[in-house]
Design a protein around this motif. Structure first.
Motif, PDB file in Angstrom:
ATOM      1  N   THR A 201      -0.396  -0.560  -4.454  1.00 46.96           N
ATOM      2  CA  THR A 201      -1.761  -0.059  -4.571  1.00 46.96           C
ATOM      3  C   THR A 201      -1.767   1.379  -4.066  1.00 46.96           C
ATOM      4  OG1 THR A 201      -2.760  -2.230  -4.231  1.00 46.96           O
ATOM      5  CG2 THR A 201      -4.131  -0.307  -3.762  1.00 46.96           C
ATOM      6  N   LEU A 202      -2.243   2.300  -4.894  1.00 40.79           N
ATOM      7  CA  LEU A 202      -2.295   3.710  -4.510  1.00 40.79           C
ATOM      8  C   LEU A 202      -3.478   3.907  -3.555  1.00 40.79           C
ATOM      9  CD1 LEU A 202      -1.693   5.222  -8.051  1.00 40.79           C
ATOM     10  CD2 LEU A 202      -0.004   5.007  -6.207  1.00 40.79           C
TER      11      LEU A 202
ATOM     12  N   GLY B  39       2.143  -0.060   8.182  1.00 37.85           N
ATOM     13  CA  GLY B  39       2.840  -0.748   7.108  1.00 37.85           C
ATOM     14  C   GLY B  39       2.646  -0.145   5.731  1.00 37.85           C
ATOM     15  N   VAL B  40       2.145   1.084   5.665  1.00 45.77           N
ATOM     16  CA  VAL B  40       1.930   1.765   4.388  1.00 45.77           C
ATOM     17  C   VAL B  40       3.203   2.515   4.010  1.00 45.77           C
ATOM     18  CG1 VAL B  40       0.560   3.490   3.144  1.00 45.77           C
ATOM     19  CG2 VAL B  40      -0.529   1.985   4.856  1.00 45.77           C
ATOM     20  N   THR B  41       3.615   2.406   2.763  1.00 40.81           N
ATOM     21  CA  THR B  41       4.836   3.046   2.275  1.00 40.81           C
ATOM     22  C   THR B  41       4.535   4.474   1.834  1.00 40.81           C
ATOM     23  OG1 THR B  41       5.633   0.890   1.510  1.00 40.81           O
ATOM     24  CG2 THR B  41       6.747   2.837   0.639  1.00 40.81           C
TER      25      THR B  41
ATOM     26  N   LEU C  66       0.833  -1.203   0.000  1.00 44.50           N
ATOM     27  CA  LEU C  66       0.000   0.000   0.000  1.00 44.50           C
ATOM     28  C   LEU C  66       0.871   1.258   0.000  1.00 44.50           C
ATOM     29  CD1 LEU C  66      -2.638  -1.102   2.666  1.00 44.50           C
ATOM     30  CD2 LEU C  66      -2.744  -1.366   0.176  1.00 44.50           C
ATOM     31  N   ALA C  67       0.431   2.258  -0.758  1.00 47.53           N
ATOM     32  CA  ALA C  67       1.193   3.500  -0.873  1.00 47.53           C
ATOM     33  C   ALA C  67       0.379   4.705  -0.438  1.00 47.53           C
ATOM     34  CB  ALA C  67       1.660   3.682  -2.316  1.00 47.53           C
TER      35      ALA C  67
ATOM     36  N   ILE D  55       4.884   4.299  -9.348  1.00 46.86           N
ATOM     37  CA  ILE D  55       4.650   3.637  -8.061  1.00 46.86           C
ATOM     38  C   ILE D  55       3.768   2.414  -8.264  1.00 46.86           C
ATOM     39  CG2 ILE D  55       3.620   3.915  -5.765  1.00 46.86           C
ATOM     40  CD1 ILE D  55       4.301   6.928  -5.996  1.00 46.86           C
ATOM     41  N   GLN D  56       2.725   2.586  -9.049  1.00 47.69           N
ATOM     42  CA  GLN D  56       1.816   1.476  -9.334  1.00 47.69           C
ATOM     43  C   GLN D  56       2.529   0.364 -10.081  1.00 47.69           C
ATOM     44  OE1 GLN D  56      -1.658   1.854 -12.202  1.00 47.69           O
ATOM     45  NE2 GLN D  56      -2.773   1.869 -10.259  1.00 47.69           N
ATOM     46  N   ALA D  57       3.404   0.723 -11.011  1.00 51.39           N
ATOM     47  CA  ALA D  57       4.146  -0.277 -11.789  1.00 51.39           C
ATOM     48  C   ALA D  57       5.091  -1.089 -10.910  1.00 51.39           C
ATOM     49  CB  ALA D  57       4.922   0.408 -12.904  1.00 51.39           C
ATOM     50  N   ASP D  58       5.470  -0.532  -9.771  1.00 49.65           N
ATOM     51  CA  ASP D  58       6.323  -1.256  -8.826  1.00 49.65           C
ATOM     52  C   ASP D  58       5.525  -2.179  -7.910  1.00 49.65           C
ATOM     53  OD1 ASP D  58       8.703  -0.230  -9.756  1.00 49.65           O
ATOM     54  OD2 ASP D  58       8.756   1.436  -8.329  1.00 49.65           O
ATOM     55  N   GLY D  59       4.234  -2.321  -8.200  1.00 47.91           N
ATOM     56  CA  GLY D  59       3.413  -3.265  -7.456  1.00 47.91           C
ATOM     57  C   GLY D  59       2.644  -2.698  -6.294  1.00 47.91           C
TER      58      GLY D  59
END
Length: 264
Positions: free
Chosen positions: A232-233, A172-174, A116-117, A226-230
């Motif tokens: 979830t926005l 745990g959110v980046t 999660l981002a 960011i999404q391409a790195d896996g």
């Protein structure tokens, strides 16, 4: 390396001084800030206009655009207000709390193991330019702005965003920062973010001159990376519509109040 360490420590000391003087839902204390000059209240201005309109000897002029002097009065009142509602810092804090609620809800609903981002703008979202804006009477003087924004004085946190980031990281959110600031301001931006209380973010994106046709296109492209790195926005927060619009968008987009300037 030693200069960088000294700069970070100096910024941290200044930020701690500002933070200690700042009360929740109140504007920060700014060094050498002049007090607002006395000005008529909104009701007094309206009364003067109504009096003129009622006088048959006064020939009125159409005024389709608001008077900038009066707008500056209103902006200063809104920025300095310390009430429970209808005040900038109160509205800002309330909106960051809504963002926090959305974040926690999104984490609960996310699939197990999802990356999660949290995506954040910087100016008027993570750091405040209140002191510089007030000093320039809400004008924009490029030379002064560019000097101020890389100074230690620019390490003014927006408290609700600091709380949001700390809670996100605990869950745990980046955390990612995407700013329209240029690459040349990276070191100063990192130092001021750190001094303002942000830590352990994953990546800071700065804009390369001429690389994108608009702020919206640039920020959308960075979110796509960011999404391409896996990731979830999960949540994206900014003070401009250009921080939030464009694909891909986050599951939750939070628009913070900013009546002080507009960036397309």
């Amino acid at each position: 390396m030693m200069f960088r360490v000294i700069r970070v420590l100096a910024a941290a000391l200044l930020s701690a001084t500002l933070a200690s003087a700042q009360v929740a839902n109140h504007p920060p204390t700014c060094p050498n800030l002049r007090k607002a000059s006395p000005h008529p209240t909104a009701s007094q201005i309206l009364a003067a206009q109504e009096q003129a309109a009622a006088d048959p000897n006064v020939i009125l002029s159409p005024e389709p655009v608001g008077n900038i002097g009066l707008l500056r009065y209103a902006l200063r009142d809104y920025a300095d207000c310390t009430g429970d509602a209808g005040c900038y810092w109160t509205d800002l804090d309330a909106q960051t709390q809504r963002a926090l609620n959305a974040l926690e809800s999104g984490v609960r609903e996310a699939r197990r193991g999802a990356k999660l981002a949290l995506v954040l703008d910087i100016d008027e979202t993570s750091l405040s330019s209140y002191c510089e804006s007030i000093a320039e009477d809400f004008g924009y003087i490029p030379d002064r702005w560019e000097k101020w924004i890389v100074s230690n004085e620019a390490a003014i946190p927006i408290p609700g965003t600091v709380r949001l980031v700390k809670r996100a990281q605990a869950l745990g959110v980046t955390v990612f920062f995407i700013t329209g600031r240029p690459e040349a301001q990276r070191a100063a931006t990192e130092a001021n973010l750190t001094a303002a209380g942000y830590a352990a973010w994953h990546h800071l994106s700065l804009r390369q001159a001429g690389a994108y046709p608009s702020t919206t296109a640039y920020k959308a492209a960075e979110r796509a990376k960011i999404q391409a790195d896996g990731y979830t926005l999960l949540l994206n927060m900014g003070d401009q519509w250009s921080d939030l619009q464009g694909q891909p968008m986050a599951q939750h987009s939070v628009k913070l109040p900013n009546p002080f300037y507009y960036l397309p």
